[in-house]
Design a protein around this motif. Structure first.
Motif, PDB file in Angstrom:
ATOM      1  N   ARG A  55     -15.828  44.220 -50.964  1.00 27.55           N
ATOM      2  CA  ARG A  55     -14.647  43.362 -51.003  1.00 27.55           C
ATOM      3  C   ARG A  55     -15.029  41.892 -50.861  1.00 27.55           C
ATOM      4  O   ARG A  55     -14.508  41.032 -51.577  1.00 27.55           O
ATOM      5  CB  ARG A  55     -13.671  43.771 -49.903  1.00 27.55           C
ATOM      6  N   VAL A  56     -15.924  41.618 -49.923  1.00 26.99           N
ATOM      7  CA  VAL A  56     -16.373  40.236 -49.738  1.00 26.99           C
ATOM      8  C   VAL A  56     -17.065  39.724 -51.001  1.00 26.99           C
ATOM      9  O   VAL A  56     -16.874  38.574 -51.419  1.00 26.99           O
ATOM     10  CB  VAL A  56     -17.319  40.145 -48.521  1.00 26.99           C
ATOM     11  N   GLY A  57     -17.856  40.586 -51.636  1.00 24.42           N
ATOM     12  CA  GLY A  57     -18.523  40.194 -52.868  1.00 24.42           C
ATOM     13  C   GLY A  57     -17.538  39.851 -53.970  1.00 24.42           C
ATOM     14  O   GLY A  57     -17.719  38.865 -54.698  1.00 24.42           O
ATOM     15  N   LEU A  58     -16.479  40.660 -54.113  1.00 25.46           N
ATOM     16  CA  LEU A  58     -15.467  40.376 -55.121  1.00 25.46           C
ATOM     17  C   LEU A  58     -14.732  39.073 -54.828  1.00 25.46           C
ATOM     18  O   LEU A  58     -14.429  38.304 -55.740  1.00 25.46           O
ATOM     19  CB  LEU A  58     -14.473  41.544 -55.202  1.00 25.46           C
ATOM     20  N   VAL A  59     -14.450  38.839 -53.542  1.00 27.91           N
ATOM     21  CA  VAL A  59     -13.766  37.592 -53.174  1.00 27.91           C
ATOM     22  C   VAL A  59     -14.647  36.389 -53.505  1.00 27.91           C
ATOM     23  O   VAL A  59     -14.176  35.389 -54.068  1.00 27.91           O
ATOM     24  CB  VAL A  59     -13.400  37.609 -51.676  1.00 27.91           C
ATOM     25  N   LEU A  60     -15.934  36.474 -53.162  1.00 29.50           N
ATOM     26  CA  LEU A  60     -16.847  35.375 -53.469  1.00 29.50           C
ATOM     27  C   LEU A  60     -17.003  35.194 -54.971  1.00 29.50           C
ATOM     28  O   LEU A  60     -17.100  34.060 -55.473  1.00 29.50           O
ATOM     29  CB  LEU A  60     -18.213  35.637 -52.827  1.00 29.50           C
ATOM     30  N   LEU A  61     -17.019  36.318 -55.693  1.00 25.09           N
ATOM     31  CA  LEU A  61     -17.130  36.243 -57.146  1.00 25.09           C
ATOM     32  C   LEU A  61     -15.896  35.590 -57.749  1.00 25.09           C
ATOM     33  O   LEU A  61     -15.986  34.795 -58.694  1.00 25.09           O
ATOM     34  CB  LEU A  61     -17.322  37.653 -57.721  1.00 25.09           C
ATOM     35  N   ALA A  62     -14.720  35.917 -57.214  1.00 23.54           N
ATOM     36  CA  ALA A  62     -13.489  35.298 -57.702  1.00 23.54           C
ATOM     37  C   ALA A  62     -13.432  33.817 -57.348  1.00 23.54           C
ATOM     38  O   ALA A  62     -12.798  33.026 -58.050  1.00 23.54           O
ATOM     39  CB  ALA A  62     -12.274  36.020 -57.116  1.00 23.54           C
ATOM     40  N   ALA A  63     -14.099  33.437 -56.256  1.00 21.71           N
ATOM     41  CA  ALA A  63     -14.070  32.036 -55.831  1.00 21.71           C
ATOM     42  C   ALA A  63     -14.763  31.128 -56.838  1.00 21.71           C
ATOM     43  O   ALA A  63     -14.405  29.955 -56.969  1.00 21.71           O
ATOM     44  CB  ALA A  63     -14.712  31.896 -54.456  1.00 21.71           C
ATOM     45  N   PRO A  65     -14.873  31.113 -60.370  1.00 22.14           N
ATOM     46  CA  PRO A  65     -13.990  30.551 -61.400  1.00 22.14           C
ATOM     47  C   PRO A  65     -12.814  29.780 -60.818  1.00 22.14           C
ATOM     48  O   PRO A  65     -12.362  28.800 -61.427  1.00 22.14           O
ATOM     49  CB  PRO A  65     -13.520  31.792 -62.182  1.00 22.14           C
ATOM     50  N   LEU A  66     -12.295  30.220 -59.680  1.00 19.57           N
ATOM     51  CA  LEU A  66     -11.154  29.524 -59.101  1.00 19.57           C
ATOM     52  C   LEU A  66     -11.535  28.115 -58.648  1.00 19.57           C
ATOM     53  O   LEU A  66     -10.780  27.160 -58.856  1.00 19.57           O
ATOM     54  CB  LEU A  66     -10.581  30.324 -57.932  1.00 19.57           C
ATOM     55  N   VAL A  67     -12.700  27.986 -58.039  1.00 16.80           N
ATOM     56  CA  VAL A  67     -13.163  26.659 -57.628  1.00 16.80           C
ATOM     57  C   VAL A  67     -13.439  25.795 -58.855  1.00 16.80           C
ATOM     58  O   VAL A  67     -13.096  24.592 -58.885  1.00 16.80           O
ATOM     59  CB  VAL A  67     -14.429  26.780 -56.749  1.00 16.80           C
ATOM     60  N   LEU A 409     -15.021  35.939 -63.548  1.00 17.49           N
ATOM     61  CA  LEU A 409     -13.580  36.200 -63.464  1.00 17.49           C
ATOM     62  C   LEU A 409     -13.226  37.570 -64.030  1.00 17.49           C
ATOM     63  O   LEU A 409     -12.398  38.295 -63.467  1.00 17.49           O
ATOM     64  CB  LEU A 409     -12.812  35.107 -64.216  1.00 17.49           C
ATOM     65  N   CYS A 410     -13.832  37.946 -65.153  1.00 18.21           N
ATOM     66  CA  CYS A 410     -13.524  39.229 -65.789  1.00 18.21           C
ATOM     67  C   CYS A 410     -13.882  40.403 -64.891  1.00 18.21           C
ATOM     68  O   CYS A 410     -13.159  41.409 -64.847  1.00 18.21           O
ATOM     69  CB  CYS A 410     -14.257  39.347 -67.123  1.00 18.21           C
ATOM     70  N   THR A 431      -3.034  34.644 -65.712  1.00 16.51           N
ATOM     71  CA  THR A 431      -2.165  33.700 -66.429  1.00 16.51           C
ATOM     72  C   THR A 431      -2.604  32.263 -66.203  1.00 16.51           C
ATOM     73  O   THR A 431      -2.659  31.464 -67.151  1.00 16.51           O
ATOM     74  CB  THR A 431      -0.708  33.880 -65.974  1.00 16.51           C
ATOM     75  N   VAL A 432      -2.932  31.920 -64.957  1.00 15.25           N
ATOM     76  CA  VAL A 432      -3.331  30.548 -64.641  1.00 15.25           C
ATOM     77  C   VAL A 432      -4.611  30.165 -65.384  1.00 15.25           C
ATOM     78  O   VAL A 432      -4.761  29.022 -65.842  1.00 15.25           O
ATOM     79  CB  VAL A 432      -3.515  30.385 -63.123  1.00 15.25           C
ATOM     80  N   MET A 433      -5.532  31.109 -65.537  1.00 18.38           N
ATOM     81  CA  MET A 433      -6.789  30.804 -66.212  1.00 18.38           C
ATOM     82  C   MET A 433      -6.598  30.493 -67.694  1.00 18.38           C
ATOM     83  O   MET A 433      -7.508  29.974 -68.343  1.00 18.38           O
ATOM     84  CB  MET A 433      -7.769  31.972 -66.064  1.00 18.38           C
TER      85      MET A 433
END
Length: 601
Positions: A55-63, A65-67, A409-410, A431-433
Motif C-alpha cells: 500500500r505504501v508503495g502504491l501511494v508513493l508511486l501515485a505521488a 505523477p500527482l506531484v 500513474l497507470c 479525470t484530472v490527469m
C-alpha cells in the motif's frame, strides 16, 4: 456381521474420496485456511508488513505523477489565473462581469463552442463509414491504410494550417473557390486533424461488436438501414459519443490552425488568450478566459469519462467477435465516402510538398538547402536545421518524462479497489490527469514563465523547461494508451506471482511490463510525435537561440517574401515526414487496437 459388512464397505469408499477430493473442491480456501491457520499465526506479522508495504508503495508511486502534475501544470495555471484576478485588495471577481459584459467576448465563447460542435459533427459524418471499412471489413493493405489515416492526427497544427492556407490561397490550386480566409477552410482543417479520432475510436469498438443481434434483426425482416439505425448505432453509442466529445475538445482548444487560418477574423478562447497575454498583456482578461476554458474542458472530460466507462462495460458484455468480412456490395457506400475523404486529405499535403520544391528560379531543392541558412535577411539566429535538432532533442526528453510519469500513474489506476471511496478517488485522479490535454497550452506556457521564476523552481534558463511543458501535453495520451491494457489484464496473474513469493517490483516486471510492452512502445512513439509538433506552450518557452521547428515555421510565414515562405514549406514538409514515420512506428509497435484507445476513446 454379514449385515454390517456391506454397509461399512460402501461407507469406506464414499468417505475416502470425500476427504481428499470433495473437501478441497468445495471451497478450496476452506481446507487451506484450516490447515494454514496455525502457521498463519506465526507469519501474520510478516504478511501484514508485506501488505502495508504494498500500500505504501502504491501511494508513493501515485505521488510521482500527482506531484509532477501539481508542480508543472496546476501551479503555473493557478499562478497565471491568480496574477490576473488577485489585486492589492484581494480577489477581484468583478473581472468576470467586466470581461463578459463585452458582446465581443460573449460572441467569442459562443463561436468557440459552435465551431467545435460543427467540426465534431462533420468528423462523425465522414468518420463512421471509414470506421466500418477499416475495422469491420477485410482487404489487402488494410493495416497500411489504418496507419496513414492516423498520420494527420499527429501532424503539428502549424503544418496543417500552412498546408490548407497554401491550397486555398489566391494563387493556390483552389484559389478560385474564394475560400481563402473563410470559416469553411478552418472546419476542413479541423476535420483533417481529427478524422482519425472517430475512425479509430468507433472502429475499435465495431471490430469487437457482437454481430448476433444484427443478424437476428435481419432474420426478422429488418432491412440493412433499419438494422444499422436500431441495432448497430445504439451498440456503438458510447464510442460515438466519446469520439464526438474528444473531437469537440480538440477543436475547442485548437491553436495553430486558428492562428494561421483564422487570423483576426475568427478567434476562439485559445487564440484570444494568446492575444491578451502577448499583444495586449492584459492578464486579467486572459485569466477570466482561461478559467472559462478550464470549466468547459472539465465538463467535457467528465462526460468523456462517463462515456468511456459505459463503453468498457458494453464491450465486456458483447465481446464475442463475429470476425471481419470481405469487401462486398454492402461496403460500397463506405468505400466511396472513404475514398473521397482520402483524396481530399491528400490534396493539401501534396500541394505543400510540391510548393516546397518550387523556387524563384524553377523546380529544385533550393528551399531545402536554405534550411541550413539563417533565412532571408538573416531572420533567424540559428539555421533551421539546428531548430530541427532542438525539436528532436526536446521531443525525446519529453517522451521519456511522459512515459515515466504516465506508467507510474497507470500502475496505480489499473488497480481494482474493493472500497468504493478509493475507486471514486482513482476515477477523479484519472479525470484530472486529462486536463493538460484540453487546457490552453498558451496558459500553461505563460504560466511557466510566471511561476517557475524563483528558487527552488527557477527553470527559466533551464534546457528542461520546454521538454517538461511538452511532457505535460503528451502525458494524457500516454495514460490513455497504456491504462486500458493494464486494466484488461487478468489480476489473477499478479495474485499467482505474489502467492509464489514474488515481491511487488518482481510482479510488475514479470507480469505487467510484458503485458504492456507493445502499448508502452507505441505510447512513447506517440508522445514523441506530439511533442515534436507542440507549438502553444513552446512558443512562450523556446529561447531565440534554441527555437523548435514549429516556432521557426510560424516565424518564417509571418515575414513576407518568397524565400521565407519556401523555406517554411520545406521545414513543414520535413516535420510532417518525421511525424508520419513515427506514426507508422506506433502502429508497428503498439498495434492498431492499442493505438485506437488514444485519449480515452
Amino acid at each position: 456381521m454379514a449385515v454390517a459388512d456391506p454397509i461399512e464397505r460402501p461407507a469406506d469408499p464414499i468417505e475416502r474420496p470425500a476427504d481428499p477430493i470433495e473437501r478441497p473442491a468445495d471451497p478450496i480456501e476452506r481446507p487451506a485456511e484450516l490447515i494454514e491457520r496455525p502457521a498463519g499465526l506465526i507469519e501474520r506479522p510478516a504478511d501484514r508488513a508485506l501488505a502495508v508495504g504494498r500500500r505504501v508503495g502504491l501511494v508513493l508511486l501515485a505521488a510521482v505523477p500527482l506531484v509532477a502534475l501539481g508542480l508543472f501544470f496546476c501551479y503555473p495555471v493557478v499562478a497565471l489565473i491568480g496574477r490576473g484576478l488577485w489585486s492589492d485588495s484581494g480577489l477581484d471577481l468583478g473581472a468576470f462581469a467586466d470581461v463578459f459584459g463585452r458582446s465581443r467576448m460573449r460572441s467569442l465563447v459562443v463561436f468557440t463552442i459552435w465551431q467545435a460542435a460543427v467540426s465534431a459533427g462533420l468528423c462523425l459524418l465522414l468518420g463512421i463509414p471509414g470506421a466500418y471499412l477499416l475495422y469491420r471489413c477485410r482487404f489487402r493493405g488494410q493495416a497500411v491504410l489504418r496507419a496513414l489515416v492516423t498520420v494527420p492526427f499527429v501532424l503539428p497544427t502549424v503544418v496543417v494550417g500552412l498546408a490548407f492556407r497554401t491550397l486555398f490561397a489566391a494563387d493556390g490550386p483552389l484559389g478560385s473557390w474564394g475560400w481563402d480566409g473563410s470559416l469553411a477552410v478552418v472546419l476542413a482543417a479541423h476535420v483533417f486533424l481529427n478524422y482519425a479520432v472517430v475512425v479509430r475510436t468507433v472502429g475499435a469498438t465495431w471490430a469487437v461488436l457482437d454481430e448476433r443481434p444484427a443478424q437476428a434483426a435481419r432474420s426478422l425482416g429488418a432491412g440493412g438501414v433499419r438494422t444499422f439505425l436500431t441495432v448497430t448505432v445504439p451498440a456503438l453509442g458510447p464510442a460515438i459519443a466519446g469520439a464526438a466529445a474528444m473531437v469537440f475538445l480538440f477543436c475547442a482548444t485548437s491553436f495553430g490552425v486558428m492562428l494561421i487560418l483564422g487570423g483576426s477574423k475568427f478567434r476562439t478562447l485559445e487564440t484570444e488568450i494568446y492575444r491578451q497575454t502577448t499583444d495586449i498583456f492584459d492578464l486579467r482578461t486572459a485569466a477570466v478566459l482561461s478559467i472559462t476554458q478550464i470549466v468547459l474542458v472539465t465538463g467535457v472530460l467528465v462526460l468523456t469519462g462517463l462515456l468511456r466507462r459505459r463503453a468498457e462495460a458494453r464491450l465486456s458484455l458483447t465481446g464475442a467477435r463475429a470476425g471481419s468480412r470481405r469487401l462486398g456490395r454492402e461496403a460500397l457506400p463506405a468505400l466511396l465516402v472513404t475514398a473521397a475523404v482520402g483524396v481530399a486529405f491528400l490534396a493539401p499535403m501534396l500541394v505543400m510538398v510540391l510548393r516546397s520544391l518550387q523556387t524563384p528560379t524553377g523546380w529544385g531543392l533550393g528551399n531545402y538547402r536554405a534550411l541550413a541558412t539563417l533565412g532571408e535577411d538573416n531572420l533567424m539566429l540559428v539555421p533551421v536545421t539546428d531548430a530541427l535538432v532542438n525539436s528532436l532533442r526536446a521531443a525525446a526528453i519529453a517522451a521519456a518524462l511522459a512515459v515515466l510519469v504516465g506508467v507510474a500513474l497507470c500502475v496505480v489506476l489499473a488497480r481494482r479497489p474493493r472500497n468504493r471511496g478509493v475507486g471514486r478517488i482513482l476515477g477523479a485522479v484519472d479525470t484530472v490527469m486529462m486536463l493538460p490535454l484540453g487546457v490552453s497550452a498558451v496558459t500553461v506556457g505563460f504560466g511557466f514563465l510566471i511561476a517557475l521564476d524563483r528558487p527552488p523552481l527557477d527553470l527559466r534558463g533551464s534546457a528542461l523547461l520546454v521538454p517538461i511543458a511538452q511532457a505535460m501535453v503528451a502525458l494524457p495520451l500516454v495514460v490513455r494508451m497504456v491504462l486500458p491494457v493494464l486494466r484488461a489484464a487478468d489480476d489473477r496473474l499478479r495474485q499467482a506471482a505474489a502467492t509464489l513469493g514474488a515481491p511487488p517490483l518482481r510482479v510488475w516486471t514479470g507480469v505487467d511490463l510484458p503485458l504492456m510492452a507493445r502499448a508502452l512502445a507505441g505510447a512513447a512513439a506517440f508522445a514523441f510525435a506530439v511533442s515534436l509538433g507542440e507549438f502553444g506552450a513552446t512558443s512562450f518557452l523556446a529561447r531565440p537561440q534554441t527555437p523548435t521547428l514549429p516556432v521557426v515555421i510560424v516565424r518564417l510565414i509571418s515575414r513576407p517574401g518568397a524565400a521565407n515562405t519556401g523555406t517554411a514549406l520545406a521545414a513543414a514538409t520535413v516535420l510532417a515526414l518525421a511525424c508520419a514515420l513515427v506514426m507508422v512506428a506506433v502502429d508497428t509497435l503498439a498495434g492498431a487496437r492499442n493505438a485506437a484507445r488514444i485519449g480515452g476513446f
